[in-house]
Design a protein around this motif. Structure first.
Motif, PDB file in Angstrom:
ATOM      1  N   MET A   1       0.838  -1.201   0.000  1.00 45.46           N
ATOM      2  CA  MET A   1       0.000   0.000   0.000  1.00 45.46           C
ATOM      3  C   MET A   1       0.868   1.244   0.000  1.00 45.46           C
ATOM      4  N   LYS A   2       0.590   2.180  -0.910  1.00 49.10           N
ATOM      5  CA  LYS A   2       1.287   3.462  -0.936  1.00 49.10           C
ATOM      6  C   LYS A   2       0.392   4.502  -0.263  1.00 49.10           C
ATOM      7  N   ILE A   3       0.945   5.218   0.714  1.00 48.74           N
ATOM      8  CA  ILE A   3       0.133   6.178   1.459  1.00 48.74           C
ATOM      9  C   ILE A   3       0.307   7.580   0.885  1.00 48.74           C
ATOM     10  N   ASP A   4      -0.788   8.322   0.866  1.00 48.06           N
ATOM     11  CA  ASP A   4      -0.750   9.707   0.393  1.00 48.06           C
ATOM     12  C   ASP A   4      -1.081  10.693   1.498  1.00 48.06           C
ATOM     13  N   VAL A   6      -2.311  10.968   6.062  1.00 45.60           N
ATOM     14  CA  VAL A   6      -2.557  10.283   7.331  1.00 45.60           C
ATOM     15  C   VAL A   6      -3.959   9.680   7.336  1.00 45.60           C
ATOM     16  N   GLY A   7      -4.939  10.433   6.825  1.00 48.43           N
ATOM     17  CA  GLY A   7      -6.304   9.930   6.803  1.00 48.43           C
ATOM     18  C   GLY A   7      -6.428   8.643   6.004  1.00 48.43           C
ATOM     19  N   ASP A   8      -5.779   8.606   4.824  1.00 48.66           N
ATOM     20  CA  ASP A   8      -5.820   7.399   4.000  1.00 48.66           C
ATOM     21  C   ASP A   8      -5.169   6.223   4.723  1.00 48.66           C
ATOM     22  N   LEU A   9      -4.089   6.511   5.431  1.00 55.00           N
ATOM     23  CA  LEU A   9      -3.407   5.459   6.192  1.00 55.00           C
ATOM     24  C   LEU A   9      -4.334   4.884   7.251  1.00 55.00           C
ATOM     25  N   LEU A  10      -4.986   5.755   8.016  1.00 51.57           N
ATOM     26  CA  LEU A  10      -5.862   5.287   9.089  1.00 51.57           C
ATOM     27  C   LEU A  10      -7.071   4.535   8.533  1.00 51.57           C
ATOM     28  N   ALA A  11      -7.618   4.999   7.417  1.00 50.99           N
ATOM     29  CA  ALA A  11      -8.775   4.327   6.816  1.00 50.99           C
ATOM     30  C   ALA A  11      -8.417   2.939   6.310  1.00 50.99           C
ATOM     31  N   ALA A  12      -7.134   2.715   6.012  1.00 48.33           N
ATOM     32  CA  ALA A  12      -6.700   1.422   5.473  1.00 48.33           C
ATOM     33  C   ALA A  12      -6.432   0.386   6.559  1.00 48.33           C
ATOM     34  N   VAL A  13      -6.348   0.813   7.806  1.00 54.62           N
ATOM     35  CA  VAL A  13      -5.960  -0.096   8.890  1.00 54.62           C
ATOM     36  C   VAL A  13      -6.850  -1.343   8.977  1.00 54.62           C
ATOM     37  N   GLY A  18      -7.452  -7.047   8.689  1.00 56.68           N
ATOM     38  CA  GLY A  18      -8.505  -8.032   8.488  1.00 56.68           C
ATOM     39  C   GLY A  18      -9.670  -7.850   9.448  1.00 56.68           C
ATOM     40  N   PHE A  19      -9.614  -6.812  10.275  1.00 58.54           N
ATOM     41  CA  PHE A  19     -10.715  -6.495  11.195  1.00 58.54           C
ATOM     42  C   PHE A  19     -10.555  -5.061  11.681  1.00 58.54           C
ATOM     43  N   TYR A  20     -11.636  -4.519  12.245  1.00 57.07           N
ATOM     44  CA  TYR A  20     -11.602  -3.172  12.813  1.00 57.07           C
ATOM     45  C   TYR A  20     -11.060  -3.267  14.242  1.00 57.07           C
ATOM     46  N   PRO A  21      -9.918  -2.650  14.514  1.00 49.46           N
ATOM     47  CA  PRO A  21      -9.336  -2.779  15.851  1.00 49.46           C
ATOM     48  C   PRO A  21      -9.971  -1.822  16.852  1.00 49.46           C
ATOM     49  N   THR A 143     -14.633   2.628   1.789  1.00 48.50           N
ATOM     50  CA  THR A 143     -14.294   2.994   0.413  1.00 48.50           C
ATOM     51  C   THR A 143     -12.792   3.174   0.219  1.00 48.50           C
ATOM     52  N   SER A 144     -12.012   2.771   1.224  1.00 46.96           N
ATOM     53  CA  SER A 144     -10.557   2.836   1.092  1.00 46.96           C
ATOM     54  C   SER A 144     -10.097   1.955  -0.067  1.00 46.96           C
ATOM     55  N   PRO A 145      -9.129   2.415  -0.873  1.00 49.31           N
ATOM     56  CA  PRO A 145      -8.617   1.567  -1.950  1.00 49.31           C
ATOM     57  C   PRO A 145      -8.114   0.218  -1.445  1.00 49.31           C
ATOM     58  N   VAL A 146      -7.554   0.195  -0.239  1.00 49.35           N
ATOM     59  CA  VAL A 146      -7.063  -1.068   0.304  1.00 49.35           C
ATOM     60  C   VAL A 146      -8.229  -1.989   0.654  1.00 49.35           C
ATOM     61  N   MET A 147      -9.322  -1.403   1.179  1.00 45.92           N
ATOM     62  CA  MET A 147     -10.517  -2.200   1.460  1.00 45.92           C
ATOM     63  C   MET A 147     -11.093  -2.769   0.168  1.00 45.92           C
ATOM     64  N   LEU A 148     -11.176  -1.943  -0.861  1.00 42.86           N
ATOM     65  CA  LEU A 148     -11.718  -2.414  -2.126  1.00 42.86           C
ATOM     66  C   LEU A 148     -10.855  -3.523  -2.714  1.00 42.86           C
ATOM     67  N   ALA A 149      -9.539  -3.376  -2.582  1.00 42.74           N
ATOM     68  CA  ALA A 149      -8.640  -4.422  -3.072  1.00 42.74           C
ATOM     69  C   ALA A 149      -8.850  -5.720  -2.308  1.00 42.74           C
TER      70      ALA A 149
END
Length: 342
Positions: A1-4, A6-13, A18-21, A143-149
């Protein structure tokens, strides 16, 4: 994952784990050159009644930093997901991280803690704040790109770690080892080739819609044969890897004792090969709780604890391919998109 951001990073966690911490510390290895996130580690954020870090939490943080070092990390982001007051815990957390980030060898650089971000939960619109005082809102994780992937790859992102644990929770009265041995002897004359064929057939859908207790007993008996179990591990390299993992998870829920340990170990091995650390850890816990002396689970837990890279685990699965051939069973084709499949 390439981060752009902080918000995108946190949304990808959630997709990365594999779960919401919640009540968690998440460490994310960051490659400064490529800007990508690599290995991740999650630790329960254990607090004392006074709001300080518990001793076990401090120890687990140190272990997590060590494992990230083994994976080659030289800088990490720290994400704290907790809705409790963290006035005392935050400086203690940073102190522990900095302590373990210092290299004990002149040849190795210190691990850099790039930033610490705090937020009450990972959800759209939640406010985050970093240790430097900057803040912002979390984009929608759904809707995070990592979630969609992850969804495109067929991976499930669970609402909590407890939901992930439920995948292997004991279900019903369970089928015990003696019944499994009797089924393997009666239905297949304890023939390893026939037992392995039964597992492959079950994983590929060549069975009724639901496994009966008799089916579970036969498949549990198959997994008690070490040759069959080792060959079944190689299914994680094939195009039916997901189906096999779901089968072994169901068997783990419905079996008891050593057969449950065998099925849970195969779930752990599949998770390990795919780089799914949370599933690997949960499955190993289930395996060792079912049979504390189960050797395969103990060996896998040792490798996991030492930070052995998944690519090295693939060598063990490769041996399973050769074992299947010796037993006269042709496994499904390899998954060409699985980079560890050779």
């Amino acid at each position: 994952m390439k981060i752009d951001s902080v918000g995108d990073l946190l949304a990808a966690v959630p997709a990365l784990l594999g779960f919401y911490p919640d009540h968690s510390v998440v460490l994310l290895a960051h490659d400064e050159v490529t800007g990508r996130i690599g290995a991740t580690a999650r630790i329960d954020l254990g607090l004392t009644k006074a709001g300080d870090l518990r001793k076990d939490c401090r120890r687990h943080l140190g272990e997590a930093v060590r494992l990230l070092r083994i994976q080659g990390a030289d800088r990490v982001f720290c994400v704290v997901v907790d809705d409790r007051p963290l006035v005392r815990a935050t400086p203690a957390l940073l102190q522990v991280l900095q302590q373990h980030a210092r290299s004990r060898s002149l040849a190795d650089p210190d691990l850099e803690i790039e930033d610490v971000m705090l937020l009450p939960r990972v959800a759209a619109g939640e406010r985050w704040v970093c240790r430097h005082g900057e803040s912002g809102a979390v984009p929608d994780p759904e809707t995070s790109p990592v979630m969609l992937a992850a969804l495109v790859e067929g991976r499930t992102v669970h609402r909590s770690r407890a939901a992930l644990t439920d995948l292997l929770a004991e279900e019903g009265p369970g089928v015990v080892a003696d019944r499994c041995r009797d089924a393997a002897a009666f239905e297949a004359d304890d023939d390893p080739g026939e037992l392995l064929a039964a597992i492959v057939a079950a994983a590929t859908g060549q069975r009724s819609a639901e496994l009966t207790d008799a089916d579970v007993a036969l498949l549990g008996g198959a997994l008690l044969d070490l040759q069959v179990r080792d060959a079944a591990m190689a299914l994680a390299l094939t195009v039916i890897a997901d189906e096999a993992r779901l089968l072994f998870a169901e068997l783990a829920r419905r079996l008891r004792g050593t057969p449950r340990a065998a099925a849970a170990t195969l779930v752990a091995a599949s998770g390990y090969l795919r780089g799914d650390g949370p599933l690997t850890g949960i499955a190993l816990d289930a395996a060792l709780a079912a049979d504390r002396g189960y050797r395969a689970a103990r060996l896998l837990a040792t490798a996991f604890g030492a930070g052995l890279h998944p690519s090295e685990m693939s060598e063990a699965a490769e041996l399973g391919v050769a074992m299947a051939r010796r037993l006269g069973v042709e496994l499904p084709p390899r998954d060409a998109e699985f980079t560890l499949a050779g």
